[in-house]
Design a protein around this motif. Structure first.
Motif, PDB file in Angstrom:
ATOM      1  N   LEU A  94       0.607  -1.196   0.100  1.00 27.25           N
ATOM      2  CA  LEU A  94      -0.108   0.119  -0.028  1.00 27.25           C
ATOM      3  C   LEU A  94       0.893   1.457   0.093  1.00 27.25           C
ATOM      4  O   LEU A  94       0.357   2.336  -0.064  1.00 27.25           O
ATOM      5  N   LYS A  95       2.099   1.270   0.125  1.00 23.84           N
ATOM      6  CA  LYS A  95       3.035   2.381  -0.085  1.00 23.84           C
ATOM      7  C   LYS A  95       2.997   3.003  -1.208  1.00 23.84           C
ATOM      8  O   LYS A  95       2.962   2.145  -2.283  1.00 23.84           O
ATOM      9  N   PRO A  96       3.048   4.219  -1.214  1.00 21.12           N
ATOM     10  CA  PRO A  96       2.943   4.942  -2.515  1.00 21.12           C
ATOM     11  C   PRO A  96       4.124   4.561  -3.617  1.00 21.12           C
ATOM     12  O   PRO A  96       3.828   4.533  -4.852  1.00 21.12           O
ATOM     13  N   HIS A  97       5.156   4.343  -3.098  1.00 21.50           N
ATOM     14  CA  HIS A  97       6.381   4.141  -4.128  1.00 21.50           C
ATOM     15  C   HIS A  97       6.525   2.378  -4.326  1.00 21.50           C
ATOM     16  O   HIS A  97       7.579   2.337  -5.019  1.00 21.50           O
ATOM     17  N   VAL A  98       5.438   1.886  -4.020  1.00 20.69           N
ATOM     18  CA  VAL A  98       5.866   0.380  -4.108  1.00 20.69           C
ATOM     19  C   VAL A  98       4.669  -0.065  -5.155  1.00 20.69           C
ATOM     20  O   VAL A  98       3.476   0.063  -5.219  1.00 20.69           O
ATOM     21  N   CYS A  99       5.224  -0.802  -6.286  1.00 16.98           N
ATOM     22  CA  CYS A  99       4.573  -1.674  -7.249  1.00 16.98           C
ATOM     23  C   CYS A  99       4.868  -3.168  -6.817  1.00 16.98           C
ATOM     24  O   CYS A  99       5.482  -3.393  -6.329  1.00 16.98           O
ATOM     25  N   HIS A 100       3.645  -3.820  -7.169  1.00 19.32           N
ATOM     26  CA  HIS A 100       3.807  -5.465  -7.052  1.00 19.32           C
ATOM     27  C   HIS A 100       3.574  -6.203  -8.245  1.00 19.32           C
ATOM     28  O   HIS A 100       2.799  -5.714  -9.094  1.00 19.32           O
ATOM     29  N   THR A 133       9.689   3.099  -6.786  1.00 14.70           N
ATOM     30  CA  THR A 133      11.185   2.794  -6.310  1.00 14.70           C
ATOM     31  C   THR A 133      11.296   1.460  -5.894  1.00 14.70           C
ATOM     32  O   THR A 133      12.675   0.971  -5.526  1.00 14.70           O
ATOM     33  N   GLU A 134      10.317   0.582  -5.625  1.00 13.34           N
ATOM     34  CA  GLU A 134      10.277  -0.698  -5.043  1.00 13.34           C
ATOM     35  C   GLU A 134       9.446  -1.617  -5.833  1.00 13.34           C
ATOM     36  O   GLU A 134       8.320  -1.082  -5.999  1.00 13.34           O
TER      37      GLU A 134
END
Ligand SMILES: CC(C)(COP(=O)(O)OP(=O)(O)OC[C@H]1O[C@@H](n2cnc3c(N)ncnc32)[C@H](O)[C@@H]1OP(=O)(O)O)[C@@H](O)C(=O)NCCC(=O)NCCS
Length: 178
Positions: A94-100, A133-134
């Motif tokens: 759920l962090k804004p800089h994280v895709c999955h 960034t992640e």
């Protein structure tokens, strides 16, 4: 246009098209995840039916890997980028800089040839394009071989998570994108 085709040797990775056969992807996933099923695990991708495969593709960016064979092109791998689910996400997703990414599988007959790497390169590129960034994923904690596969590729452990539809604890891993 969010995506370009991606080539890695004889492998082509491209977005799933409406004309692509969903049952072939379901079969591929059942075969790819059979090892975890044999371990007594119940990953969704190892037992989902065609309607779930189609629904998951519709709720994400779905990419497939194609390889040239004697009988023409066959689907050899699949991955979902930024799948949206009804289930609650682990906090890190759920962090804004994280895709999955999720539902990552390669046909066991052609594993170990870099097809998985080609699929990962596409979702890593998509994550960068979205400004992340992640890039994170969820995997079955008991599958230590898989854990080593990701660590070799620069992923690290972030947190544990329990999905409502599995019978094992998951590890959330992530890679910092350069
Ligand atoms: C994880 C997975 C998608 C990787 O796909 P892949 O096409 O085998 O991946 P690659 O060929 O890029 O890399 C495989 C690595 O294992 C090594 N390897 C060697 N022999 C292998 C074999 N018979 N099978 C698998 N990997 C092998 C390769 O050398 C490579 O390591 P390296 O890049 O450091 O040399 C695939 O193993 C799979 O479908 N697993 C089952 C489903 C699963 O667990 N998915 C992940 C859920 S989070």
């Amino acid at each position: 246009m969010p995506v370009n085709d991606h080539k890695a040797g004889a492998v082509i990775v491209r977005p799933l098209l409406p004309s692509d056969p969903i049952p072939a992807i379901t079969r591929l996933l059942h075969r790819a995840y059979a090892k975890q099923v044999a371990m007594g695990l119940r990953p969704l991708a190892g037992r989902q039916d065609d309607s779930v495969t189609a629904e998951r593709a519709a709720n994400s960016e779905c990419y497939i890997a194609l390889v040239e064979g004697a009988g023409g092109e066959t689907i050899a791998g699949v991955i979902l980028f930024e799948e949206q689910e009804k289930a609650t996400f682990p906090p890190f997703f759920l962090k804004p800089h994280v895709c999955h990414f999720a539902q990552f599988g390669v046909d066991p007959d052609v594993q170990g040839r870099g097809i998985g790497r080609a699929l990962l390169e596409v979702v890593e590129r998509r994550a960068r394009e979205k400004g992340a960034t992640e890039l994170a994923l969820s995997m079955a904690e008991p599958d230590r071989e898989l854990y080593d596969f990701y660590v070799k590729r620069g992923y690290r452990f972030v947190e544990h998570w329990q999905w409502p539809y599995t019978n094992y604890r998951s590890c959330i891993l992530s890679k910092a994108l350069a």
